[in-house]
Design an enzyme around this catalytic site. Structure first.
Site: not given
Ligand SMILES: C[S@@+](CC[C@H](N)C(=O)[O-])C[C@H]1O[C@@H](n2cnc3c(N)ncnc32)[C@H](O)[C@@H]1O
Length: 336
Positions: A178, A180-181, A202-203, A222-223, A236, A240
């Site tokens: 979730v 997951g970039g 992811d978005q 959208d999570m 991951k 935070h």
């Molecule tokens: C800090 S990054 C972490 C990415 C990945 N898990 C990693 O550790 O490499 C946070 C991720 O949350 C995604 N994100 C933000 N809002 C979101 C949403 N409402 N639904 C799904 N993903 C979302 C962003 O696009 C981004 O890829």
């Protein structure tokens, strides 16, 4: 800032390409610095050598008159080796994100922020938009790609940690990564467990143009609304970014996603668990710095063990297991 300048000048790449330590004059000439800047460049190197980004050695060099003179050379060290362009992992994109002018400017608004009742991160208070809104704007695709580059580098570091975590993924048939970039961690998991069906949610701005493989599937979503069903959910470096209220929404959606697996489903969280009692003061300081970044850029937080346990139980889970990994992070397994 000195390190950012050194990276932008190409100091690290030049030493890497040279294949052996370089003298100050070799660096100045390779980098085509103006001769008037030699002494300031030396002082940058002096600081970065003191900080452990370069290692200094002295070599003896024969002069034309058969005398020998001492010459100082600069070599890369393990931290600067993480900043070589084209190598994996490469953390240079970090500077484009954390030191982006808007992320620097927000600090001039911190006094105003402390006087406000609204629960916003400093970035949103200063600019009127959240950091994710800023990253997702059509005009900011460059900075979004830098952000994803930084996340990918952090995820590549997970290969060292995941080697010891095989038991966490054993027996899983499906997993949703979730937020997951670009799917770097899912790909690492698939290297060890090629039969797990991995879905990276992811978005659209992040995953719409990515193509998967037989067992790797990218899904726009959208999570906060829906997480596809699976045996396990991976989060991951996600929770935070958000305050407790929004984390509870995500965790409840995760719980729903694994509900088909009964008591055997699980949530796998990789995040910091702050330990202020640790004897490793530098490690705790790093965790507290990350907390400051999350608090100001996103209105998020790094949590300590007590805060994690409260969040886990408030979301309706009944059991958990917290294991430190990668030095400053933890792997938290959560069960229904
Ligand atoms: C800090 S990054 C972490 C990415 C990945 N898990 C990693 O550790 O490499 C946070 C991720 O949350 C995604 N994100 C933000 N809002 C979101 C949403 N409402 N639904 C799904 N993903 C979302 C962003 O696009 C981004 O890829």
């Amino acid at each position: 800032m000195a390190l950012k300048s050194a990276v932008e000048l190409g100091v690290i790449d030049v030493i890497h390409k040279h294949g052996k330590p370089m003298t100050l004059s070799e660096l100045v000439s390779s980098l085509k610095l103006h001769p008037s800047k030699v002494s300031v460049f030396y002082r940058f190197l002096r600081l970065l050598t003191h900080n452990g980004f370069f290692a200094k050695t002295t070599v003896l060099k024969a002069k034309e008159d058969e005398e020998v003179e001492e010459e100082t050379t600069y070599a890369l060290t393990p931290p600067s080796m993480l900043l070589i362009n084209g190598e994996s992992p490469c953390f240079t994109t970090l500077f484009n994100v954390i030191l982006h002018p808007s992320a620097m400017d927000m600090w001039h608004s911190s006094k105003k922020w402390f006087g406000e009742e609204k629960e916003l991160g400093l970035y949103e208070s200063a600019t009127g938009e959240t950091f994710f809104d800023f990253l997702n704007k059509d005009s900011e695709t460059y900075i979004l790609s830098m952000f994803q580059g930084f996340m990918a580098a952090d995820s590549q570091m997970m290969k060292f940690a995941l080697k010891d975590c095989n038991h966490v993924f054993e027996g899983l048939e499906s997993l949703v990564d979730v937020a997951g970039g670009t799917g770097v961690v899912s790909k690492l998991i698939l290297e060890a467990f090629p039969n797990i069906k991995c879905t990276v949610l992811d978005q659209p701005q992040v995953v719409a143009n990515l193509s998967g493989t037989q067992n790797l599937n990218f899904v726009c979503g959208d999570m906060f609304k829906f997480i596809p069903p699976a045996d396990a959910v991976l989060l991951k470096w996600v929770l935070h970014d958000w305050n407790d209220e929004l984390c509870l929404k995500i965790l409840k959606n995760c719980k729903e996603a694994i509900s088909g697996k009964g008591k055997k489903g699980k949530i796998i969280i990789i995040d910091i668990s702050i330990d202020e009692t640790s004897e490793d003061r530098e490690l705790t300081e790093l965790q507290l710095h990350f907390d400051l970044v999350m608090m100001t850029l996103h209105n998020g937080k790094e949590r300590n063990k007590k805060e994690w346990i409260k969040l886990i139980y408030d979301a309706g889970f009944t059991n958990y297991n917290i294991t430190p990994i990668c030095g400053f992070k933890s792997l938290i397994e959560v069960y229904p």
